[in-house]
Each structure stands twice: as C-alpha cells, then as structure tokens.
Enzyme design. Structure first.
Site, short mmCIF file in Angstrom:
data_model
loop_
_atom_site.label_atom_id
_atom_site.label_comp_id
_atom_site.label_asym_id
_atom_site.label_seq_id
_atom_site.Cartn_x
_atom_site.Cartn_y
_atom_site.Cartn_z
N GLU A 76 0.81 -1.22 0.00
CA GLU A 76 0.00 0.00 0.00
C GLU A 76 0.84 1.27 0.00
O GLU A 76 0.57 2.21 -0.74
CB GLU A 76 -0.86 -0.03 1.26
CG GLU A 76 -1.74 1.16 1.36
CD GLU A 76 -3.17 0.74 1.42
OE1 GLU A 76 -4.00 1.59 1.23
OE2 GLU A 76 -3.42 -0.45 1.64
N ASP A 77 1.84 1.32 0.88
CA ASP A 77 2.53 2.61 1.13
C ASP A 77 3.81 2.80 0.34
O ASP A 77 4.36 3.90 0.32
CB ASP A 77 2.88 2.73 2.63
CG ASP A 77 1.62 2.83 3.48
OD1 ASP A 77 0.55 3.00 2.87
OD2 ASP A 77 1.70 2.72 4.70
#
Length: 704
Positions: A76-77
């Site tokens: 995700e990041d």
C-alpha cells in the site's frame, strides 16, 4: 519499546530457528521499504509493523502471519507490487499481505458505500485465509493504542468503525482479550468525557468493594478446599465499555451494575467444573433462572463455561463462571488459541477454528446473495451482534440463532431450500405461527411443501442475516423470471401480427431484435418488455416485412390470457378492482409490468392518446384465486347488522378484508366492504344472499 531482538527472544519459545530467521528477513525488507516514512507521532514507520508482529507473537501465531505483519503496509505505502513479495517470501505470505492491504483502505473513506465494499473484500480475503483478519485485528489494536496523534474527528471515525466492526469480529472469533481492549480504547476515543467520568466512578467503587470481594473469595476457596478441589478463584473486574453498554441497554444506574460481584473459577478438567458448581450452590443459594451450561452447548464462537448467579450474604448477587484452563485460554484467545495448541502434524481445524470457518462460509454465501454492498453490511451487522438462542432440530442437533429469531430463520439456517419451501412449523410438537420468536431449548420442526415460495412479508420478522439475504435474493430472481415470462408472451402476441412465431425466430432475427433495441441479450429485452419499460408492438415492428409495415396494426392476434392473481408482473388496478367475468384490458406501466383494468374504468380514458400501451387481455377459462372487490351496502341502522352481514358473506365462502361504516343519519348507514371473491357469479350469489336480510335497502358494486 519493542526491538527486533526482544521479538526474536519471544519467538524462540515456540518457533524453529529458520522460521525466526525468515521473520527477521521480512523485518529488514520492510525497514528498507519504509525508509524515510514517519508515523504521525514522529516515530519511524517501521515501529508500527514491529508492534503488530509483537501482538501476534503474544498469541503464538505462525511465522507466516508474523511475516505478513511486518510487510502488511508495504504494498500500500511503498508501491512495491505483490509479485515482488511473492518472489521474496512465497505465495502464501504475499496473499496474506494483499488481503490485509485491501482492508486498510477502510481508514480514509467515510462513505458507508466505500466502507461496505471494503468489508466485502475482507469477507473474501478471510474466506481464503482466516489469518488475514488476525493480522488486521492486531494492526487495528496497535492503531488504537497510538490514536493520540490524530485529529479529533479522525479519532472518532476510527473509533466508531472499531466498535461497530472490529470489536464484534474479535468477539465472533472468540478473542476476548483483544475485544475488551478494542472496546475500551474505542469508547475512550469516541466518548472521552463519558469514559473519564465512568473511569473515576469505577475507581471509587472498587476501593469500597475490596473487603467484600476478599470475603466472598475466601469463602469460596475454603469451601472448595473442604471438597478437596484444587482451583484458582479470581475476582473478575467488569470493564468500562460493558458497564456503559449495560447502563444504556438495561437502563440501569452505575450503582445497580456495580452491586453485582463476579468471580471466575479455573480448574483442571470438565468433571471438576460440575463438582465446583455443586459446591458453590451448597455455599450460597443459586438464582434458578440464571444458570447456563455453555460447556454442553458452546457459544457460536467456541466459548465454553458454566455460568451461575448466587445470592450471597445481605442479598448480594454473585456471578460465577467455572471453566478449565483450556476453556479459559480459548475464551481469551479464541481462534488464535488454535495456533497456540497446534502441532505441525495436526492441521485439521479444531472447535473454534472450525466455527470461525463456518461463519466465514456463511459470510460468503450472504455476499453472493446480497444485491449491494450496503445490504451485505447490514446483514453482517445483524450477525455480528447475536445474543444467541439455542434450539434443537427434531433429531437433537443444536442450532444457534440470534435473539428474536423465528422458525423462518431456523429453516434458512438448516438449508436455503428448506427456508424457501417452508409453510408451517411445530415448536415443541405444537403448531405455531412462523413469526413466533424462538426461546432457547425449544425443539423446532419445519413443515415444507414442494411448490411453496418465500413470502415477502417474512422480511418484516426474520432476524438472521442469512434468512434476510436469501429471501431478498429469491424475490429478485423470481421477479426477473416472471418479467421474462410475461415479456415473452407479450412479444409473441405482437409478432403474430406479422405471421412470426417467437419460438421459431432465426439467430439473425434475434440479433436484429437485440441490436435494434440496443440490449445486451434476448433475456434483457424480454425482461424490459415484461416490466413495461418497452412496448412489445414497437419491438415487433423491427422484424416487420416492409409490405405489412402500414397495415400492421390490425390486431388479429389472440388476447393474452390471465389465469391467476399470483403473477408478480401482472397486477390488478385498485381503482376498478376487476374480477373474472368482467370485460378487461391491460395497461403497460413502466416498472410494474401489466396492470389489468375493467374496460369501463375512468382512468383508461386518460390513456386513450397512448394506444400502444393498451394490451388486449382475456380471462383464461381455468382462472383461479381470490380477487378483491368493493361493495356498498345501504342499511337501516340496527344492532348487530355488521355481524349479520359478516356471517352471510363467510357462509358464501368469501373473505372480508376491510369494513368501513359511514352514518348518513340516525336511521340509515352505508357500509363499505372489501371482500375476496372467485368471479362475477360468486359475487352475484353473495349480493343475492345479502339482499334477503330485511335491514338491507340497496347493494351496489363500487367502481372508481
């Protein structure tokens, strides 16, 4: 602060050296990936995955879950794709990380729709691997512990989601310790003032209670010693959020709730549990209605314990829970205890794990039936807050249902087909209404009939998510099939105009119809016609030969036959209430399908400028069913006249659906009746019979 070394030390107590090595590799990978990223609190981002892994280590989770915990924010990041993780750490870990990532999108969306869709993804990910939700719960727990740095409205949003979804899931999976902490932290973030006031009151109350708690505890301990029972007796503290909920739900004051003293007694084996029960019942008088045996009948999440309430000295109520060490571990760790006790050779899901699997399967089934993500989340919320009732099948199998469940919920719990075909039920061998709420311990038998169908009214009283979603799904597909059926009949009649048979159309003609109407398939086109969104005559014209184009409206085809009141897409107009024997016409209404009116109905005059929406219909010779009709009876006012009318009507085999009385003057009244009849002859016989009553002046059939 957690460090990698302290985590390694914890893991060495139950994991192999090479497994610990893989967890550390995942840590270094994540550390590099998150380099330069900070948390709101100012710490390096990697502290969060490490803390999540520590929470899972406390539950003795396997090394793959711990690796997923380290890597859960990487996809995700940091923009590293799932494939890269799969290459480095294997398919299973990559799938777990992907499952958890999909759930994290919750955080930034406040719209219900988005949240619900993410929850649907969670159900799918959990169905593949239940560990996804355990990593997610640990992630949420650490986020709740470090909420301090966020803005107040974001705190409240995350707290609300925690209390509404994550804490109930933890409870459903039997993970009591995590649930309690999620609830208390969620409560403090959602209602800071209420929470701090309650906490202060609790502190004072605990100080005042200490002596009495010690007296009761030593009385129980000495009685167990006399019976030669080795047991651990612990005074149980109520936690903040449960006190708050009890005050709200049971409308009790803080003092009333705190007047109850709670103890837990932990013993070696199940036999001893029942011996302890006998001993404490000898020590203090039990409250008969408050005994529950969750050892013989475990709760849906695998929880087992004996519960009893005793009346102590000065009438003080004492709650006692009696259980074995394993049951206590199970109650606190729930499904995670499956990993605590699991040896590598034994991969079969045990008690709580099997139940969790079953619940997730149920979620999947609901998800397939739900029309929208919001409907799905509504059904899940019903299932997440069950105060269960436990009932028995005729063969003695136990079925768990949410409180307030009815026989229809029971039928759908047994099998969807049993629910669909259910017509009546016996509760403890007596016939009972399907809508009657079930009580724990009852024996329920469902009576089915091969041709039966779910009744839309059931949605008013079913309580379980499975029943609700199955009924809705059935009604939607039934409406779909009936629309197609009606559309086919209407288009078939329109095509007869051009000497075409709908069953003998060529592929080319079918293609011409779907492209000409711009619909994806023939079924979609027929459904549109059945629902009244398209006119059959206009669709048929697409296939009209040029020569008949002009003279093509000579309606030489046979009218549509109406043969029952049950068709979902054929309805009868309320304005004129047609019954078999009346001359009728059909009006095509968008979304409703075909609406049948009497030929003389005033409302049809408004539609004379849209002849294409009028359809020729006739009653089938075999028409059956009950049709409502309104009659107006003028009578001389006298006592008991309504009872006399009602008796005569029911003697003639008709149902009275409504009665309305208008008083004209002191002598005469007008009674408007709505009755169910089979046809015009049946109605004429009823009117003839009513005219023999001496008080009846005139009877007319109401129209419009």
């Amino acid at each position: 602060m957690h460090t990698l070394d302290s985590l390694g030390h914890r893991l060495s107590s139950y994991l192999e050296p090479q497994q610990i090595h893989r967890v550390k590799r995942a840590y270094f990978y994540a550390e590099q990936a998150h380099e330069g990223q900070m948390r709101r609190s100012g710490e390096a981002y990697i502290t969060h995955p490490l803390a999540v892994a520590n929470i899972l280590a406390g539950m003795h989770m396997d090394h793959q879950s711990l690796m997923a915990a380290m890597l859960h924010d990487v996809i995700e990041d940091t923009g590293i794709p799932k494939e890269a993780l799969s290459e480095q750490f294997g398919e299973t870990v990559a799938e777990l990380v992907d499952g958890v990532s999909k759930l994290t999108q919750f955080e930034f969306e406040s719209q219900a729709q988005k949240q619900a869709e993410n929850f649907q993804k969670m159900a799918m990910a959990m169905a593949k691997d239940i560990r996804v939700i355990l990593v997610k719960l640990a992630d949420r727990l650490h986020n709740m512990r470090t909420l301090g740095a966020l803005k107040p409205e974001k705190k409240r949003r995350i707290a609300k989601e925690t209390l509404e979804i994550y804490a109930p899931i933890a409870q459903r999976l039997g993970m009591n310790n995590i649930r309690l902490e999620l609830e208390d932290r969620g409560f403090a973030a959602m209602y800071p003032f209420r929470s701090s006031r309650l906490r202060a009151a609790l502190k004072v109350a605990r100080g005042n209670r200490t002596e009495l708690v010690e007296n009761i505890q030593s009385a129980i301990e000495s009685r167990l010693e006399r019976e030669n029972i080795h047991a651990l007796v612990i005074g149980r503290e109520k936690h903040l959020f449960s006190i708050y909920q009890k005050m709200r739900q049971k409308k009790k004051s803080f003092k009333e709730i705190m007047d109850v003293y709670a103890f837990r007694i932990i013993v070696e084996d199940v036999d001893t549990c029942y011996r302890v029960l006998g001993a404490v019942h000898n020590l203090y008088k039990p409250v008969i209605t408050e005994f529950k045996d969750y050892i013989a009948i475990p709760k849906a999440n695998g929880y087992q314990s004996l519960h009893t309430v005793l009346v102590g000295m000065h009438g003080v109520p004492i709650e006692v829970q009696i259980r074995t060490k394993e049951m206590d571990e199970m109650a606190n760790s729930g499904i995670a205890a499956h990993w605590l006790y699991k040896s590598d050779s034994d991969d079969a899901p045990t008690g709580s794990h099997a139940r969790a699997r079953q619940w997730v399967q149920g979620l999947l089934e609901m998800q397939q039936n739900a029309g929208s993500s919001l409907e799905f989340i509504e059904n899940v919320k019903i299932d997440l807050f069950p105060d269960e009732v436990y009932v028995f099948t005729p063969k003695g199998k136990i079925v768990e249902l949410p409180a307030g469940a009815t026989a229809v919920d029971f039928a759908y719990n047994v099998h969807t087909d049993v629910g669909h075909r259910c017509v009546a039920c016996r509760i403890n061998d007596r016939l009972a209404p399907l809508s009657q709420p079930l009580q724990s311990g009852q024996k329920v038998k469902i009576i089915t009939s091969p041709g039966a169908q779910p009744n839309p009214n059931w949605l008013n009283f079913v309580t379980s998510g499975k029943a609700r979603s199955s009924i809705r799904h059935f009604l939607k597909s039934q409406r779909h099939h009936q629309s197609i059926e009606l559309g086919k009949r209407m288009l078939g009649r329109a095509l007869q105009n051009y000497q075409l048979d709908i069953d003998k159309l060529t592929e080319e003609q079918l293609d011409k119809l779907t492209t000409g109407t711009n619909t994806p398939s023939m079924d979609a086109l027929l459904e549109d016609i059945g629902l009244g969104n398209r006119i059959a005559v206009a669709v048929a014209k697409i296939l009209a030969p040029e020569s008949t184009e002009e003279g093509g409206t000579t309606n030489i085809y046979s009218p549509l036959m109406i043969d029952s009141t049950d068709g979902l897409m054929i309805s009868f107009a309320r304005c004129c209430r047609p019954i078999p024997g009346d001359p009728i016409v059909g009006h095509i209404s968008a979304g409703k399908g075909l609406v049948i009116h009497q030929e003389t109905c005033r409302n049809l005059a408004d539609l004379s400028d849209q002849p294409e929406k009028i359809s020729q219909v006739n009653w089938a010779p075999t028409v059956t069913g009950e049709f409502p009709v309104d009659i107006r009876v003028e009578v001389e006012s006298e006592r008991g006249i309504i009872a006399t009318l009602a008796t005569r009507i029911s003697e003639m085999g008709a149902n009275i659906e409504q009665i309305h009385v208008d008083e004209r003057d002191a002598h005469n009244s007008v009674i408007n009746l709505s009755i169910g009849v089979h046809n015009r002859i049946h109605l004429a016989n009823i009117i003839r019979r009513l005219k023999t009553i001496h008080a009846v002046i005139r009877i007319t059939r109401s129209k419009n």
